[in-house]
Write an enzyme that holds these catalytic residues in place. Structure first.
Site, short mmCIF file in Angstrom:
data_model
loop_
_atom_site.label_atom_id
_atom_site.label_comp_id
_atom_site.label_asym_id
_atom_site.label_seq_id
_atom_site.Cartn_x
_atom_site.Cartn_y
_atom_site.Cartn_z
N ASP A 1 73.38 33.40 -65.79
CA ASP A 1 72.88 32.32 -66.71
C ASP A 1 73.25 31.08 -65.96
O ASP A 1 72.81 29.85 -66.52
CB ASP A 1 73.23 32.35 -68.10
N GLU B 1 79.46 36.12 -76.21
CA GLU B 1 78.63 35.36 -75.37
C GLU B 1 78.83 33.76 -75.99
O GLU B 1 78.13 33.69 -77.10
CB GLU B 1 77.55 35.58 -74.73
N ASP C 1 75.44 39.46 -77.08
CA ASP C 1 74.59 38.39 -76.44
C ASP C 1 74.49 37.33 -77.81
O ASP C 1 74.36 37.66 -78.82
CB ASP C 1 73.21 39.02 -76.16
#
Length: 624
Positions: free
Chosen positions: A452, A377, A340
């Site tokens: 997202d 990410e 992340d």
């Protein structure tokens, strides 16, 4: 004098490991008079080195030139380009295409000769699951209303499956999705064509999204606990499926014992004062003010970790039982980690020494599980993380999701309007693809959307034809396709929280033709190795028309799409730049009229229509 066509790809036979060295080939069409010189241009010690390439065999219309590539001794990344001297000009070839002069170094072909991504990744079809909203497999472990109330927020609300989401409470409404439900859905995923599952965070956390982790050592009990993950692992392995977990190491929850903002843990946390044992795990801009802590994007529930602190490094990366290691071990045996906000991990604030932290993470992962997938990410351009020494691939927003969104939906990453024709689309894809080693490009996680983003079907105004075109690109472009849960049945939804709605298990509500389309695409990808590992060559980029070829060995796959609302008749696609002539073409997907005459493919494309062809090259590209 006409410039020759030049071909080099980072797949066999253009780049092969042979007898302890890399063999590099450049293919040139015949010109008269022949080239004065053909060179492989290297920078072994940051100084130019021109290696003459020897003319070897004739392959169809191409003369093959060959040289041994000498890796740069000082670093694992070797960059190279090709220089061809003609009587009246120079011709250069780099990863972005031909050039009349020496290109910028950033355009050179890149090869990491020491650190390769896992070989299994390019063959996968991924499926991203937001666990709390996918399936409730065991209502007995679902959270009850009033649970999770350590913060100065309202207690959570338990809701019936599929009940509308309250946008005022996006992170505290629980529907009971769990890992038991994921396990019970493996037959569904297998039938869809999925071979790898990407889970959003599953560790103990007081929120729906679980990016505010309170306990990294336990799977959240409301998702089924550690045993549910172990059971999922066994069941997935039995179907040959991979399992990748979400590593949220940039920050903790403010309820984590190390921080203990609300005083719910007996031990003194960093929030309580400078004497806290793990105060150094976080950054306080004013030591006297507990509210001055550095947090992610201003979210006070997410205090950022400082990887300059030895305790943080030991706990997450360096220790024998570090978090990044332990979930790669039995009985969980995760096949990799999605990192992340990988670009934000660092020492102190400002992601200082980010590369050092990610290299340490890579070292720990590779030491524990040499074939684990390291996925970063990044919403923005991610070249620097994709040179082989940090990540194997990225969630490919910049290099795929966003340009596809711009081309088909007319929106950029911020949902602002953008006008992008096929030529601009191809240029964007080329810019992103050409700046990383092709082995890493094949491991890029290509996606249309995620937890997202607004769901892609919503972005295209719920137009099923544009959605089908987007999926066609997803399954045929270099990289690994990833379906966001529910996209295959036609789930729509704006940005968070509407993109995180419960999966609709009522089949009467499904877009069955769309799901069948995904099944067919997954099957075609599985059947044709060129779509998983083949070279990429652009064929057409004009207005609404876009097309490319993928090839490996003697297999050739061609994709042509028309994104426009009007038909395109008599479209001519030149194929003379391919390394061999196309033959035995047949339809893999599509119904439009087409024909092949010599080196020209002619077709009539209807509005928002695509055609996928499969054939053979007259020249077999298997290494000689």
């Amino acid at each position: 004098m006409t410039a020759p066509a030049m071909i080099h790809h980072q797949v066999a036979p253009f780049l092969t490991w042979c007898d302890g060295h890399w063999r590099v080939q450049l293919w040139l069409t015949a010109v008269a008079p022949p080239p004065i010189g053909v060179y492989l241009r290297l920078e072994l010690d940051n100084e130019e080195r021109l290696l003459p390439m020897a003319a070897t065999t004739q392959r169809g219309r191409f003369q093959v030139y060959q040289a041994a590539l000498v890796p740069a001794p000082a670093c694992p990344l070797t960059v190279y380009a090709f220089k061809v001297l003609l009587a009246d000009r120079q011709c250069w070839l780099d990863a972005a295409g031909p050039s009349p002069r020496m290109p910028l170094r950033e355009r050179f072909f890149r090869l990491n000769t020491e650190q390769a991504p896992p070989d299994w990744v390019p063959d996968q079809v991924f499926y991203q699951i937001f666990p709390e909203r996918f399936r409730n497999g065991d209502p007995g472990c679902s959270p009850r209303a009033g649970a999770y109330a350590p913060r100065a927020e309202r207690p959570i609300r338990a809701k019936a499956w599929g009940e509308p989401i309250d946008p005022e409470r996006p992170d505290s409404e629980f529907y009971g999705g769990d890992l038991i439900g994921v396990r019970e859905s493996l037959d569904y995923l297998d039938d869809l064509g999925v071979t790898a599952i990407l889970l959003n965070p599953i560790f103990t956390s007081p929120s729906v999204h679980k990016y505010d982790i309170e306990d990294f050592e336990h799977v959240d009990p409301y998702l089924g606990g550690n045993h549910a993950l172990a059971d999922l692992r066994v069941a997935a392995t039995g179907r040959g499926m991979r399992l990748v977990l979400d590593a949220v190491f940039n920050h903790t929850s403010d309820t984590h014992p190390w921080f203990n903002r609300w005083g719910t843990h007996a031990a003194v946390g960093a929030y309580q004062g400078v004497a806290a044992p793990l105060r150094g795990a976080y950054t306080f801009h004013d030591p006297a003010d507990p509210e001055s802590y550095h947090c992610w994007q201003g979210a006070k529930s997410l205090p950022v970790l400082d990887f300059g602190d030895p305790c943080v490094r030991e706990y997450f990366l360096d220790g024998e039982d570090a978090i990044v290691r332990r979930w790669l071990r039995p009985p969980y045996s995760a096949d990799g980690w999605r990192i992340d906000v990988a670009h934000m991990l660092g020492e102190g604030t400002g992601a200082r020494h980010n590369a050092r932290v990610l290299r340490a993470l890579r070292h720990a992962v590779r030491e524990e599980s040499p074939r684990a997938y390291i996925l970063g990410e990044h919403f923005a351009e991610a070249t620097r993380w994709l040179q082989g020494d940090q990540e194997d691939g990225a969630m490919n927003y910049y290099g795929f999701a966003v340009p596809v969104r711009a081309f088909l939906a007319g929106q950029d990453v911020n949902y602002h309007p953008i006008a992008l024709d096929a030529a601009g689309f191809e240029a964007w894809l080329t810019d992103a693809r050409s700046r990383i080693p092709y082995a890493n490009q094949l491991c890029q996680l290509n996606l249309l959307g995620s937890h997202d983003t607004t769901r892609f079907l919503t972005l295209v105004g719920e137009d099923p034809f544009l959605m089908r075109l987007a999926l066609l690109l997803l399954f045929t472009y270099p990289g690994v396709p990833c379906i966001y849960y529910g996209d295959e049945i036609g789930m729509a939804g704006r940005d968070n929280p509407y993109n995180r709605a419960c999966f609709d298990w009522d089949e009467d509500h499904w877009d069955r033709p769309l799901r069948a389309w995904v099944q067919t695409l997954a099957r075609r990808r599985r059947e044709h190795r060129a779509l998983r590992r083949g070279a990429y060559q652009g064929l057409l980029a004009c207005g609404d028309l876009f097309g490319y070829a993928r090839y490996l060995g003697n297999e050739l796959v061609i994709l042509i799409v028309n994104r426009g609302a009007l038909p395109q008749n008599g479209v001519r696609v030149p194929l003379d730049g391919l390394p061999g002539r196309a033959m035995n073409l047949g339809v893999l997907l599509g119904e439009c009229p087409w024909g092949l005459g010599g080196d020209i493919l002619t077709l009539d494309l209807g509005p928002k229509e695509g055609l996928l062809l499969r054939g053979e090259l007259t020249v077999d590209l298997e290494p000689a």
